[in-house]
Design an enzyme around this catalytic site. Sequence first.
Site, PDB file in Angstrom:
ATOM      1  N   HIS B 139       0.825  -1.201   0.000  1.00  0.00           N
ATOM      2  CA  HIS B 139       0.000   0.000   0.000  1.00  0.00           C
ATOM      3  C   HIS B 139       0.867   1.262   0.000  1.00  0.00           C
ATOM      4  O   HIS B 139       0.390   2.352  -0.307  1.00  0.00           O
ATOM      5  CB  HIS B 139      -0.922  -0.014   1.220  1.00  0.00           C
ATOM      6  CG  HIS B 139      -2.232   0.707   1.023  1.00  0.00           C
ATOM      7  ND1 HIS B 139      -2.376   1.786   0.182  1.00  0.00           N
ATOM      8  CD2 HIS B 139      -3.465   0.488   1.555  1.00  0.00           C
ATOM      9  CE1 HIS B 139      -3.643   2.209   0.228  1.00  0.00           C
ATOM     10  NE2 HIS B 139      -4.320   1.432   1.038  1.00  0.00           N
ATOM     11  N   CYS B 140       2.152   1.139   0.320  1.00  0.00           N
ATOM     12  CA  CYS B 140       3.012   2.326   0.298  1.00  0.00           C
ATOM     13  C   CYS B 140       3.301   2.760  -1.137  1.00  0.00           C
ATOM     14  O   CYS B 140       3.783   3.858  -1.368  1.00  0.00           O
ATOM     15  CB  CYS B 140       4.318   2.093   1.059  1.00  0.00           C
ATOM     16  SG  CYS B 140       5.517   1.083   0.192  1.00  0.00           S
TER      17      CYS B 140
END
Lengths: 494, 494
Positions: B139-140
């Site tokens: 998700h980064c």
Amino acid sequence: MQQLSGLDNSFLLMEAGGQLGHVGSLSFFDTAGLEGRSFKDALRSTIEDRLHLLGPYRRRLVEVPLDLDRPFWIEDPDFDMDFHFRHIAVPSPGDDHQVSELVSRIHARALDRSKPLWELYVIEGLENGRVALYSKIHHCTIDGVSGAQMTQVLFDQDPGGDVIPLPEEPWQPDDIPRTSEMVARGIAGLVTQPGRIARTAYRTARELWESNEAATAVARTIGLDRLPLAGGIFRTNGPEVDADRIPQTPAPRTPFNRSITPHRRFCFFSMSLPRFKAVKRTIGVTLNDTVMAVSGAALRSYLGERGELPEDPLVAMIPVSVRSETEKNEYANRVTSILGELATDEADPIARVERIHRAMAKSKRMQQAMPATLLTDWTEVATPLILAQAARIAARTKILDRMNPPFNVIISNVPGPRQSLYCGGAEMQTYYPVSAVAEGQGLNITVISYKDRLDFGVIACRELVPDVWKFKDLFAEGLEELEKAAEARKTTNE
Amino acid sequence: MQQLSGLDNSFLLMEAGGQLGHVGSLSFFDTAGLEGRSFKDALRSTIEDRLHLLGPYRRRLVEVPLDLDRPFWIEDPDFDMDFHFRHIAVPSPGDDHQVSELVSRIHARALDRSKPLWELYVIEGLENGRVALYSKIHHCTIDGVSGAQMTQVLFDQDPGGDVIPLPEEPWQPDDIPRTSEMVARGIAGLVTQPGRIARTAYRTARELWESNEAATAVARTIGLDRLPLAGGIFRTNGPEVDADRIPQTPAPRTPFNRSITPHRRFCFFSMSLPRFKAVKRTIGVTLNDTVMAVSGAALRSYLGERGELPEDPLVAMIPVSVRSETEKNEYANRVTSILGELATDEADPIARVERIHRAMAKSKRMQQAMPATLLTDWTEVATPLILAQAARIAARTKILDRMNPPFNVIISNVPGPRQSLYCGGAEMQTYYPVSAVAEGQGLNITVISYKDRLDFGVIACRELVPDVWKFKDLFAEGLEELEKAAEARKTTNE
């Protein structure tokens, strides 16, 4: 509560960077004997019936806060068979390479320390009507010999199923201890620590003095002087020995003696035990010498092909069981190790195996001169925090990329079952070990004898030895070369 | 080098205890269109041809030593497609539950931060001539909207294959920066930190003052006063606002709002989009309101069956994209969130959806009154070390087992492709999101619209919601109940 020994605990502490502390096995079963039943169901009900004989399957760790002391075992009140017993498949065609790919990936993942430290995978989708079983268990809870014992409990010697004694009393799960209780235990352990360290240092110094020939082997094997705390105490407190003067003759550098990643490649193959035995008899060495000679030949070819064969001979580390008769049924680590050269600088296969034989005989004499308990005592005295920090620092600084290794490769020879084993009537055909690699030790050769075969598992760091499957052919060539040389000598002698 | 934003980085920092920062998707393909070719080979060559449009696939992190500052992205010089592109299978019969079991296990494992942060698994062995694809990405490096964009690049809109522009210039891998360089960058960042914190605090206080109604939502959503560093500064430096006086109305406790483990269960199912749309039109609410109402009905039944339905209504957190037109093609996080009640204390389905509608309308007004950039600014100013420590302390103390949660469940609605997508001619049939859970938030409902379906993925902590597959039927019942009530009202009104 039972506490882990220092040696057991060292396999937890090694888990930093790319290092993982578990070991495994991969076995293949012939489904013909199942007569239509499901292998998975047969195995699961077998395990459920025998849980009382499989101690490590229901015990879990409780760690001491702040790593003040070694962890303890409790019987897991949240034990959940579904978590550990798993079912998976390989895509078609379901050959050895696809199984290897799957096992490498699963083997590259740490076990969850909040649960009993094992996982089993029934692997379907294989060619030739087989089913495979990959078993993963933490080295802190068993060693090679006790692992082989678990296998004997898990599987039947009678194809129709063994008779298993019922549990003498019902299983009693423990409560999970409160944090405050564990802190109290940790502090209590710490208070007694200085005395333990001093006693162990004194005893080591005395033993070394009495058995002078063993000094080199001991220092190199257990890396005494390199431990951040124990090394210092050893150097200053040991009255009759100066560790700095113990000669250090490290092994040469190779492409696989570097810092490792957590990823793995796994190569497995089965070789004929009678062929190894015939060679050993002809040349007059031990079975283990021939395994080492064939390994040495394979490593010599592998490095030679890459143009990276060192001038100095490679050094192997060989784990040795120090299990006494009374410890025979214990699930714990009772193991030490010796070093032996692989004579990889020698082109002649007979000269090579004879050099290996002489070096091994000498190492064994030294090892027998040392009391079995001494070598494991050092891991008992340093606090887990210090050892864990040392492991993390080694991983983070990649220090091992810049120094010569103490040895080049682990070659482990574990005696396995001589008779066929069965599960639900399905015969186990092969039984490959899936061992561990470590910082600076990106290659491990482990072999289990099963029936009339030697089943080899070569596990490697994925990045350091991407072409590990080359070893399958290189071992076959190594054995052929040795057989031919032995045959030639026999003819000459006759 | 491009640096991660504070929000991007927060998904790395959350990885402590049972929390994992990646998201995924599970899609099923009809193999008929392949005309005998291998799906795996078709997908692999598609990816290789489009790598220049799939930025996250070749970039990797370089972290700043000692967590002094947020990490940077570099183009990975060691990029190795074989590591990321994987092939696996489920055992027979190859049904949804077996796929779920496999995906849950793979999803429970962190990505390796020393490589580009993605893995793809082609899953074979499925019933009904299908093949599945599980995709995992951190998700980064993307949010829901940019994830959907990657899907559009990866797959064809034309069954015969899309025309893809060639790269304008050849790909240039970076060198891995030396540690000393990264330390220098970290220290440089730190020196400018105090100014950044003061400016952000001042701006927040002013915005809150100007938009008084938004204060509660902001404080609850971003947990400003709970940040160890920023919270203190906020309370003392904000000239016109006293954070302690902002009313805190936390959500009720439920069995899934507890400390999580790293293990997962995953339930997925596909529902008819036209049915949801018909209900929304009849009642006069939004599509998202009906998704929330059906989710609320399912949660009400689930907790009711367990005898654990709280008296107070559950509160949902709804991620909201704040991506502007100019940011449309960026691979990064542009997301904030609003809170909305689920009216689970209300038995009447129409009254329930109307309460949800009013609460959501109010939350959206508040959110629109806030500048989009403000909500993410706080994650930019605290050093990663402080945020990472907060995450670790929360995980270790299991503090969330002893306090009411800020909300009960994340319900995320991601717009997906409206037309069919293809790979090598194989049509994608369904496209399920596999999202993440967090400390105190053991359940996540994410839905992607694809063609005329809503594809739901319900991901949960394995220990907190072992029976997550119940939600498949509970959602079906929730929609039926709402349809019947809407139909009855329509008849009455006519």
